[in-house]
Scaffold this motif. Structure first.
Motif, PDB file in Angstrom:
ATOM      1  N   PRO A  98       0.844  -1.199   0.000  1.00 47.63           N
ATOM      2  CA  PRO A  98       0.000   0.000   0.000  1.00 47.63           C
ATOM      3  C   PRO A  98       0.882   1.253   0.000  1.00 47.63           C
ATOM      4  N   LYS A  99       0.397   2.327  -0.582  1.00 45.04           N
ATOM      5  CA  LYS A  99       1.230   3.525  -0.724  1.00 45.04           C
ATOM      6  C   LYS A  99       1.673   4.069   0.630  1.00 45.04           C
ATOM      7  N   GLU A 100       0.865   3.843   1.685  1.00 39.87           N
ATOM      8  CA  GLU A 100       1.229   4.335   3.014  1.00 39.87           C
ATOM      9  C   GLU A 100       2.470   3.626   3.555  1.00 39.87           C
ATOM     10  N   LEU A 101       2.753   2.428   3.035  1.00 43.05           N
ATOM     11  CA  LEU A 101       3.864   1.637   3.547  1.00 43.05           C
ATOM     12  C   LEU A 101       5.077   1.661   2.634  1.00 43.05           C
ATOM     13  N   GLN A 102       5.044   2.466   1.611  1.00 42.69           N
ATOM     14  CA  GLN A 102       6.181   2.559   0.709  1.00 42.69           C
ATOM     15  C   GLN A 102       7.235   3.522   1.231  1.00 42.69           C
ATOM     16  N   GLY A 103       6.924   4.192   2.364  1.00 47.44           N
ATOM     17  CA  GLY A 103       7.892   5.058   3.007  1.00 47.44           C
ATOM     18  C   GLY A 103       8.094   6.362   2.267  1.00 47.44           C
ATOM     19  N   PRO A 104       8.859   7.286   2.857  1.00 47.38           N
ATOM     20  CA  PRO A 104       9.134   8.571   2.198  1.00 47.38           C
ATOM     21  C   PRO A 104      10.050   8.378   1.006  1.00 47.38           C
ATOM     22  N   GLY A 116      18.290  -5.989  10.734  1.00 47.21           N
ATOM     23  CA  GLY A 116      19.204  -5.523  11.772  1.00 47.21           C
ATOM     24  C   GLY A 116      19.031  -4.047  12.090  1.00 47.21           C
ATOM     25  N   MET A 117      18.799  -3.222  11.076  1.00 50.44           N
ATOM     26  CA  MET A 117      18.618  -1.793  11.314  1.00 50.44           C
ATOM     27  C   MET A 117      17.326  -1.511  12.080  1.00 50.44           C
ATOM     28  N   VAL A 118      16.291  -2.283  11.812  1.00 46.77           N
ATOM     29  CA  VAL A 118      15.050  -2.110  12.572  1.00 46.77           C
ATOM     30  C   VAL A 118      15.280  -2.462  14.038  1.00 46.77           C
ATOM     31  N   ARG A 119      16.022  -3.523  14.285  1.00 52.52           N
ATOM     32  CA  ARG A 119      16.328  -3.900  15.665  1.00 52.52           C
ATOM     33  C   ARG A 119      17.144  -2.824  16.373  1.00 52.52           C
ATOM     34  N   MET A 120      17.901  -2.028  15.608  1.00 54.16           N
ATOM     35  CA  MET A 120      18.692  -0.941  16.183  1.00 54.16           C
ATOM     36  C   MET A 120      17.900   0.355  16.287  1.00 54.16           C
ATOM     37  N   ALA A 121      16.577   0.268  16.094  1.00 52.08           N
ATOM     38  CA  ALA A 121      15.665   1.411  16.266  1.00 52.08           C
ATOM     39  C   ALA A 121      15.855   2.480  15.204  1.00 52.08           C
ATOM     40  N   ALA A 122      16.225   2.079  13.979  1.00 49.07           N
ATOM     41  CA  ALA A 122      16.399   3.057  12.906  1.00 49.07           C
ATOM     42  C   ALA A 122      15.067   3.510  12.320  1.00 49.07           C
ATOM     43  N   GLY A 123      14.009   2.766  12.546  1.00 50.05           N
ATOM     44  CA  GLY A 123      12.709   3.149  12.014  1.00 50.05           C
ATOM     45  C   GLY A 123      11.787   1.956  11.880  1.00 50.05           C
ATOM     46  N   LEU A 124      10.650   2.179  11.226  1.00 52.69           N
ATOM     47  CA  LEU A 124       9.710   1.102  10.940  1.00 52.69           C
ATOM     48  C   LEU A 124      10.172   0.338   9.700  1.00 52.69           C
ATOM     49  N   ALA A 125       9.714  -0.902   9.590  1.00 52.12           N
ATOM     50  CA  ALA A 125       9.987  -1.666   8.372  1.00 52.12           C
ATOM     51  C   ALA A 125       8.907  -2.712   8.182  1.00 52.12           C
ATOM     52  N   VAL A 126       8.676  -3.041   6.915  1.00 59.16           N
ATOM     53  CA  VAL A 126       7.824  -4.174   6.566  1.00 59.16           C
ATOM     54  C   VAL A 126       8.747  -5.382   6.419  1.00 59.16           C
ATOM     55  N   LEU A 127       8.512  -6.406   7.243  1.00 57.99           N
ATOM     56  CA  LEU A 127       9.367  -7.591   7.253  1.00 57.99           C
ATOM     57  C   LEU A 127       8.521  -8.856   7.153  1.00 57.99           C
ATOM     58  N   PRO A 128       9.093  -9.945   6.636  1.00 57.57           N
ATOM     59  CA  PRO A 128       8.391 -11.230   6.698  1.00 57.57           C
ATOM     60  C   PRO A 128       8.198 -11.655   8.149  1.00 57.57           C
ATOM     61  N   GLY A 129       7.048 -12.215   8.443  1.00 56.33           N
ATOM     62  CA  GLY A 129       6.753 -12.606   9.816  1.00 56.33           C
ATOM     63  C   GLY A 129       7.746 -13.601  10.372  1.00 56.33           C
ATOM     64  N   PRO A 142      -1.387  -4.260  13.951  1.00 57.95           N
ATOM     65  CA  PRO A 142      -1.561  -5.699  13.746  1.00 57.95           C
ATOM     66  C   PRO A 142      -2.775  -6.070  12.891  1.00 57.95           C
ATOM     67  N   SER A 143      -3.653  -5.111  12.651  1.00 62.58           N
ATOM     68  CA  SER A 143      -4.795  -5.401  11.777  1.00 62.58           C
ATOM     69  C   SER A 143      -4.372  -5.539  10.314  1.00 62.58           C
ATOM     70  N   TRP A 144      -3.113  -5.104  10.007  1.00 66.07           N
ATOM     71  CA  TRP A 144      -2.639  -5.191   8.625  1.00 66.07           C
ATOM     72  C   TRP A 144      -1.600  -6.292   8.475  1.00 66.07           C
ATOM     73  N   LYS A 145      -1.757  -7.094   7.452  1.00 62.77           N
ATOM     74  CA  LYS A 145      -0.724  -8.015   7.005  1.00 62.77           C
ATOM     75  C   LYS A 145      -0.949  -8.250   5.520  1.00 62.77           C
ATOM     76  N   GLN A 146       0.077  -8.701   4.846  1.00 62.66           N
ATOM     77  CA  GLN A 146      -0.042  -8.953   3.413  1.00 62.66           C
ATOM     78  C   GLN A 146       0.609 -10.292   3.090  1.00 62.66           C
ATOM     79  N   THR A 147      -0.156 -11.188   2.500  1.00 63.29           N
ATOM     80  CA  THR A 147       0.360 -12.482   2.088  1.00 63.29           C
ATOM     81  C   THR A 147       1.029 -12.331   0.725  1.00 63.29           C
TER      82      THR A 147
END
Length: 205
Positions: free
Chosen positions: A110-116, A131-144, A161-166
């Motif tokens: 979705p366009k909202e999740l494509q980031g700036p 790894g960068m997400v774990r270091m608090a660099a920002g949000l990310a879309v990752l495989p579960g 959590p209401s959003w996921k994409q298969t």
């Protein structure tokens, strides 16, 4: 005598499943001269036209047995430190206002999740993004499956959590035989056990 074809783990989306949760490679293409006939483990045959809906160029050998391992879901994740400093988005629209770690190989988000246009971190390496997400660099879309253990350990939190994409489905594909070799069944059972411990799919929010 026709030589046996090797067993393979097959995914319908090679980008999201570049690394299998067991640490092995994922085979995404296998040549075949005509449309295959897939058999599931309960003996029911399923016809296929020899192509994947996500990858029309992919083909399978003539006749294969396929064990479905699970659907691969994407979710939104961040480190607890990031959430404590910047807050948690409550909707997809809120996500667009946050800092992003962008994994460039993801498509059809979705366009909202494509980031700036200029995310804080942009990479084509999924493990680096993780790894960068774990270091608090920002949000990310990752495989579960990649975030599963971090969520259990408190290193990451799932957001919106209401959003996921298969994005695909993982299959264990192997040549059918009256007596399947023990090494094939051992690998199949191992993968089933691993994925039971580290699910590919995300729970519904």
């Amino acid at each position: 005598m026709t030589p046996r074809r090797p067993s393979a783990v097959r995914s319908s989306d090679s980008r999201a499943c570049r690394r299998a949760p067991c640490g092995g490679r994922v085979a995404t293409r296998a040549p075949g001269p005509r449309a295959p006939r897939l058999s599931d483990r309960n003996g029911t045959d399923r016809e296929s036209d020899g192509t994947s809906r996500d990858d029309p160029g992919a083909s399978l050998p003539l006749r294969l047995a396929a064990r479905r391992l699970g659907a691969v879901d994407l979710g939104i994740f961040a480190a607890p430190n990031y959430v404590a400093q910047f807050g948690a988005p409550r909707s997809l629209a809120d996500c667009a206002k946050h800092r992003w770690v962008s994994f460039s190989d993801l498509r059809r988000l979705p366009k909202e999740l494509q980031g700036p246009p200029s995310p804080r971190v942009s990479t084509d390496d999924l493990l680096l993004a993780h790894g960068m997400v774990r270091m608090a660099a920002g949000l990310a879309v990752l495989p579960g499956y990649l975030a599963h253990e971090d969520v259990l350990a408190g290193r990451l939190v799932r957001l919106v959590p209401s959003w996921k994409q298969t994005v695909g489905t993982l299959f264990f594909v192997y040549p059918p035989a009256q007596h399947v070799p023990r090494k094939v069944t051992a690998l199949r059972d191992y993968l089933v056990d691993v994925i039971a411990q580290r699910p590919l799919a995300l729970a519904d929010g």
